[in-house]
Design a protein around this motif. Structure first.
Motif, short mmCIF file in Angstrom:
data_model
loop_
_atom_site.label_atom_id
_atom_site.label_comp_id
_atom_site.label_asym_id
_atom_site.label_seq_id
_atom_site.Cartn_x
_atom_site.Cartn_y
_atom_site.Cartn_z
N VAL A 77 0.84 -1.20 0.00
CA VAL A 77 0.00 0.00 0.00
C VAL A 77 0.87 1.25 0.00
CG1 VAL A 77 -1.71 1.32 1.31
CG2 VAL A 77 -1.96 -1.17 1.09
N TRP A 78 1.99 1.21 0.70
CA TRP A 78 2.90 2.36 0.72
C TRP A 78 3.41 2.67 -0.69
CZ3 TRP A 78 3.48 3.30 6.12
CH2 TRP A 78 4.01 4.56 6.42
N LEU A 79 3.78 1.63 -1.42
CA LEU A 79 4.24 1.82 -2.79
C LEU A 79 3.17 2.49 -3.64
CD1 LEU A 79 6.09 1.40 -5.23
CD2 LEU A 79 5.25 -0.96 -5.37
N LEU A 80 1.94 2.02 -3.53
CA LEU A 80 0.83 2.62 -4.29
C LEU A 80 0.63 4.09 -3.92
CD1 LEU A 80 -1.83 -0.24 -4.22
CD2 LEU A 80 -0.27 0.36 -6.08
N CYS A 81 0.77 4.40 -2.63
CA CYS A 81 0.57 5.79 -2.19
C CYS A 81 1.71 6.70 -2.65
CB CYS A 81 0.44 5.85 -0.66
SG CYS A 81 -1.13 5.21 -0.03
N VAL A 82 2.92 6.16 -2.74
CA VAL A 82 4.03 6.97 -3.26
C VAL A 82 3.84 7.25 -4.74
CG1 VAL A 82 6.51 6.99 -3.69
CG2 VAL A 82 5.65 6.17 -1.51
N ILE A 83 3.39 6.24 -5.50
CA ILE A 83 3.07 6.45 -6.92
C ILE A 83 1.99 7.51 -7.06
CG2 ILE A 83 2.09 5.36 -8.98
CD1 ILE A 83 3.38 2.73 -8.04
N TYR A 84 0.97 7.41 -6.25
CA TYR A 84 -0.15 8.38 -6.24
C TYR A 84 0.36 9.79 -5.91
CZ TYR A 84 -4.62 10.30 -4.39
OH TYR A 84 -5.73 11.07 -4.11
N SER A 85 1.32 9.87 -5.00
CA SER A 85 1.82 11.18 -4.55
C SER A 85 2.54 11.94 -5.64
CB SER A 85 2.76 10.99 -3.35
OG SER A 85 2.10 10.41 -2.26
N LYS A 86 3.11 11.24 -6.61
CA LYS A 86 3.83 11.92 -7.70
C LYS A 86 2.95 12.96 -8.37
CE LYS A 86 6.51 9.69 -10.62
NZ LYS A 86 5.63 10.31 -11.59
N GLU A 87 1.68 12.62 -8.56
CA GLU A 87 0.76 13.55 -9.20
C GLU A 87 0.09 14.45 -8.18
OE1 GLU A 87 -1.22 15.31 -12.43
OE2 GLU A 87 0.39 13.83 -12.42
N TYR A 88 -0.34 13.86 -7.06
CA TYR A 88 -1.09 14.62 -6.06
C TYR A 88 -0.27 15.76 -5.47
CZ TYR A 88 -4.09 15.56 -2.03
OH TYR A 88 -4.90 16.17 -1.09
N MET A 89 1.00 15.51 -5.22
CA MET A 89 1.84 16.49 -4.54
C MET A 89 2.53 17.45 -5.49
SD MET A 89 1.40 15.72 -1.36
CE MET A 89 2.66 16.75 -0.61
N CYS A 90 2.26 17.36 -6.80
CA CYS A 90 3.01 18.17 -7.77
C CYS A 90 2.79 19.67 -7.57
CB CYS A 90 2.64 17.75 -9.19
SG CYS A 90 0.91 18.03 -9.64
N ASN A 91 1.63 20.06 -7.07
CA ASN A 91 1.37 21.48 -6.85
C ASN A 91 1.39 21.86 -5.37
OD1 ASN A 91 0.96 22.02 -9.63
ND2 ASN A 91 -1.12 21.21 -9.49
N GLU A 92 1.81 20.93 -4.53
CA GLU A 92 1.85 21.19 -3.10
C GLU A 92 3.18 21.83 -2.70
OE1 GLU A 92 -0.27 20.61 -0.47
OE2 GLU A 92 -1.92 20.03 -1.82
N HIS A 93 3.17 22.51 -1.57
CA HIS A 93 4.40 23.10 -1.07
C HIS A 93 5.16 22.07 -0.22
CE1 HIS A 93 1.88 23.35 2.51
NE2 HIS A 93 2.97 23.56 3.22
#
Length: 494
Positions: free
Chosen positions: A94-110
């Motif tokens: 699940v951690w791996l899936l969340c890191v993959i997800y974060s690539k897009e989700y966090m792109c505009n985050e500070h």
């Protein structure tokens, strides 16, 4: 006695994400894209290291490695059996899936340069909890995970996030002190804190009861059981969605893992039954189940409703380990795996909705199923699984918990599980119905604007949704078999 083998795989699996935070701090200063991919690669390698342990574990062997007296009189030990392996496998996956997800989700985050190192640090701490061989080693990694995840909770740096983080940090310190106190008593009475030793508390005296309560506070705080749940509904909604998914889907389970070890390997079912201490756990489980489900109904914020739902689900897990029957324990471990998939999927799907539309209130989600069909279909799968509707995995675990309650002679808890499932339907089904049958903001006769997320965000939720179906549809599957083996091991029958 199971054959023990020396293998460095658990050490590498735990240390790789921790040590990788150092080069990650250097890489992130040069390239955000390289930073993101580095985090994905490290998470992938960590999952593969855990996966590589499957062969000896499947053959009934126990992986053991000890570094004695690093912190006299304690050392650091690593021990992997069925239970630890099951938790490590689902956590790293699940951690791996969340890191993959974060690539897009966090792109505009500070502050992404801070987010990824602490995400990997939390992963190392989490794996350390479930792959260590004694209570002291578990405590060290438990504290590492708790402190690192604090940074994820306060990532937004908003007043609400800082307030939630402060509450989380204070309760983490209280829980850590209680846990350490329990470990000291255990070492004083038993002369060991190792999971590899069959010696348990033999007398239900005041000192043993103090240790029992200390463990209950320390691990119960992380689980979010009543009345130690107060941090959870504030922390989960304010954290970034991938962090919320991991907090609810994975990190809560480290508390459950600790309690499983304490109940079945430090005290033992016989002592708990003799002293009636298991009734304390049963009462807390019942309150937690009802409280979490009831309060979730009243929530209008999507992520906050999911957070309160997690409290109720932790009540299920506490119930399963407190009934002290084989079927209940199998259902308990299987529900730990199932909830990791279901709740991670729900938080990730909620994150997609917020990321693409900015909508956080449930009342604003009418018609969103037409705008984001893949996201909402996956959300629906997880929601139906949480309710306990067949053929999804949530149905299997609730069925086993109900059978276990009957085996223990506690038919009341079967009724409570049914009522809780109905309450789950009350707060999940309106979201689904509004999403696919409600009228959104689009003018009449106009096709809603398609707002589906990028593949990097859809891939994790589609995979999790598929597993929610597979692990419920097929009567024999890897998750259920591992749960059965882990339960029999804890009961001394494996």
């Amino acid at each position: 006695m199971r054959e023990q083998i020396i293998n460095f795989l658990p050490v590498w699996a735990v240390l790789l994400p921790i040590v990788s935070t150092i080069p990650l701090f250097i890489i992130e200063q040069k390239s955000a894209k390289l930073r993101d991919w580095f985090a994905v690669v490290i998470s992938t390698l960590t999952f593969l290291l855990v996966l590589a342990m499957y062969s000896p574990i499947k053959n009934g062997q126990v992986i053991y490695l000890e570094y004695p007296r690093i912190f006299p009189p304690f050392g650091i030990s690593f021990r992997v059996d069925f239970l630890g392996y099951v938790l490590a496998l689902i956590s790293s996956f699940v951690w791996l899936l969340c890191v993959i997800y974060s690539k897009e989700y966090m792109c505009n985050e500070h502050s992404c340069n801070r987010f990824y190192p602490f995400l990997l640090l939390s992963l190392g701490g989490c794996l350390g909890v479930v792959l260590t061989g004694d209570l002291f080693s578990l405590f060290l990694f438990f504290e590492l995970m708790s402190l690192a995840s604090y940074v994820l909770v306060v990532h937004e740096e908003s007043p609400a996030a800082m307030k939630a983080g402060y509450k989380y940090l204070m309760l983490t310190l209280v829980g850590g002190l209680a846990l350490f106190f329990g470990i000291v008593i255990t070492f004083e009475v038993l002369g060991t804190v190792s999971f590899n030793n069959t010696v348990m508390f033999e007398v239900a005296n005041g000192l043993a009861f103090t240790a029992f309560l200390s463990y209950l506070i320390g691990f119960g705080m992380k689980m979010g059981i009543f009345p130690l749940h107060v941090w959870l509904p504030d922390a989960h909604p304010v954290a970034p969605s991938p962090a919320s998914a991991l907090l609810s889907g994975i990190m809560l389970k480290t508390g459950a893992y600790g309690l499983l070890r304490v109940i079945y390997q430090i005290f033992g079912p016989a002592l708990l039954l003799e002293a009636n201490w298991h009734k304390i756990l049963l009462v807390l489980a019942g309150i937690t189940i009802f409280l979490g489900s009831a309060v979730a109904i009243a929530q209008t914020d999507l992520k906050r409703r999911l957070a309160y739902s997690s409290i109720g689900q932790m009540g299920y897990i506490l119930l399963g380990m407190s009934l002290l029957t084989e079927n209940a324990l199998i259902g308990d471990i299987f529900h730990i795996l199932s909830h990791a998939m279901m709740k991670s999927l729900l938080f990730l799907a909620a994150g997609i909705i917020i990321f693409k539309t900015g909508k956080k209130q449930i009342a604003d989600l009418k018609g969103i199923g037409y705008e984001m069909p893949i996201t909402m279909i996956c959300f629906t799968v997880a929601a139906l699984a949480m309710i306990g509707i067949p053929p999804f995995n949530g149905y299997v675990s609730k069925l086993l918990l109900s059978i276990g309650a009957l085996d223990a002679g506690h038919s009341f808890y079967v009724l409570l599980l049914i009522i809780s499932s109905l309450m789950n339907g009350v707060y999940y089904l309106p979201i689904i119905i509004a999403a696919f049958f409600g009228k959104g903001d689009s003018p009449k006769n106009k096709v809603p604007l398609f707002k589906e997320a990028a593949p990097a965000m859809l891939f994790p939720i589609v995979i999790l949704a598929a597993f929610c179906l597979i692990f419920g549809l097929f009567p024999r599957n890897l998750a259920l078999e591992l749960s059965e083996l882990a339960a029999k091991l804890l009961l001394g029958r494996g």
